[in-house]
Design a protein around this motif. Structure first.
Motif, mmCIF file in Angstrom:
data_model
loop_
_atom_site.group_PDB
_atom_site.id
_atom_site.type_symbol
_atom_site.label_atom_id
_atom_site.label_comp_id
_atom_site.label_asym_id
_atom_site.label_seq_id
_atom_site.Cartn_x
_atom_site.Cartn_y
_atom_site.Cartn_z
ATOM 1 N N UNK A 1 0.770 -1.427 0.156
ATOM 2 C CA UNK A 1 -0.462 -0.026 0.135
ATOM 3 C C UNK A 1 0.769 1.007 0.126
ATOM 4 N N UNK A 2 0.733 1.877 -0.999
ATOM 5 C CA UNK A 2 1.191 3.028 -0.828
ATOM 6 C C UNK A 2 0.316 4.451 -0.638
ATOM 7 N N UNK A 3 -0.157 4.482 -0.782
ATOM 8 C CA UNK A 3 -0.853 5.944 0.216
ATOM 9 C C UNK A 3 -2.363 5.205 0.339
ATOM 10 N N UNK A 4 -3.157 5.879 1.867
ATOM 11 C CA UNK A 4 -3.664 5.891 2.560
ATOM 12 C C UNK A 4 -4.542 5.356 1.955
ATOM 13 N N UNK B 1 -6.546 1.943 2.572
ATOM 14 C CA UNK B 1 -8.213 2.090 3.504
ATOM 15 C C UNK B 1 -8.598 0.888 1.987
ATOM 16 N N UNK B 2 -8.423 0.921 1.096
ATOM 17 C CA UNK B 2 -9.008 -0.400 -0.350
ATOM 18 C C UNK B 2 -8.342 -1.545 0.984
ATOM 19 N N UNK C 1 -10.303 -6.613 3.180
ATOM 20 C CA UNK C 1 -10.697 -7.509 4.236
ATOM 21 C C UNK C 1 -11.494 -7.530 5.013
ATOM 22 N N UNK C 2 -12.554 -6.422 5.091
ATOM 23 C CA UNK C 2 -13.968 -6.950 5.880
ATOM 24 C C UNK C 2 -14.856 -7.403 4.374
#
Length: 197
Positions: free
Chosen positions: A28-31, A35-36, A41-42
């Motif tokens: 992950x290279x950004x917030x 969050x994606x 996962x959720x």
């Protein structure tokens, strides 16, 4: 600046006292990217009680962003231990999410810290990494006879040719590792065409 980043994603399972801790680690290279991954996962484990996470974005030695979340676990027992693991792994641009299914036996605050740490540690120890190289854009104009030489030089330096336009000469836009731009400029100085005149 180069540093290791996740090459793929891993998911591991850690069980203690009937509670299941599913750890997921990925690039992950950004917030937004982090969050994606959390949303993904959720949606995979919608009935889980907790989805605790931490991310470290940028170089592990000088992160641009750090964040964590306990997602309903007692404060400091989940997100912080996960982040602590990330800060000691020398891997950048990484997100770890630990999904917990409660097994009916309380672990206590210390037990939770150990369990989330162990789950994150387990995932990170199995995560394949690759070197992340920051590229800077360089534009140059050369004769047709020099195009292959420039392509070879870019590849040799670990960069990429992004665009070529052909007219009286070749206008090239290339990506070169940031820490090698000066060297690349020197290597191509003699063959560049000045089109400003």
């Amino acid at each position: 600046m180069t540093y290791p980043v996740p090459d793929t994603q891993v998911e591991t399972l850690y069980e203690i006292k009937k509670s299941k801790f599913i750890a997921y680690a990925a690039y992950a290279d950004s917030r937004e990217a982090a969050m994606a991954l959390l949303a993904k996962v959720k949606s995979r484990y919608p009935d889980a009680r907790h989805h605790c996470w931490a991310y470290l974005i940028g170089s592990p030695k000088q992160p641009l962003l750090l964040a964590m979340d306990d997602d309903g676990e007692p404060s400091g027992t989940a997100g912080k231990p996960i982040l602590n693991v990330l800060q000691h792994k020398n891997v950048g641009d990484v997100m770890v999410i630990v999904t917990r299914y409660f097994g009916g036996i309380k672990l206590g605050a210390g037990g939770l810290v150990r369990a989330y740490s162990a789950a994150a540690q387990h995932a990170m120890s199995q995560l394949p990494t690759k070197q992340e190289v920051n590229l800077s854009e360089v534009k140059l104009n050369v004769d047709f006879k020099h195009e292959q030489f420039v392509r070879h030089l870019v590849q040799h330096n670990g960069g990429e040719v992004r665009e070529c336009q052909y007219a009286q000469h070749v206008s090239m836009c290339v990506g070169v590792p940031t820490d090698g731009v000066d060297e690349f400029e020197l290597q191509t100085a003699a063959i560049r065409i000045d089109v400003s005149s």
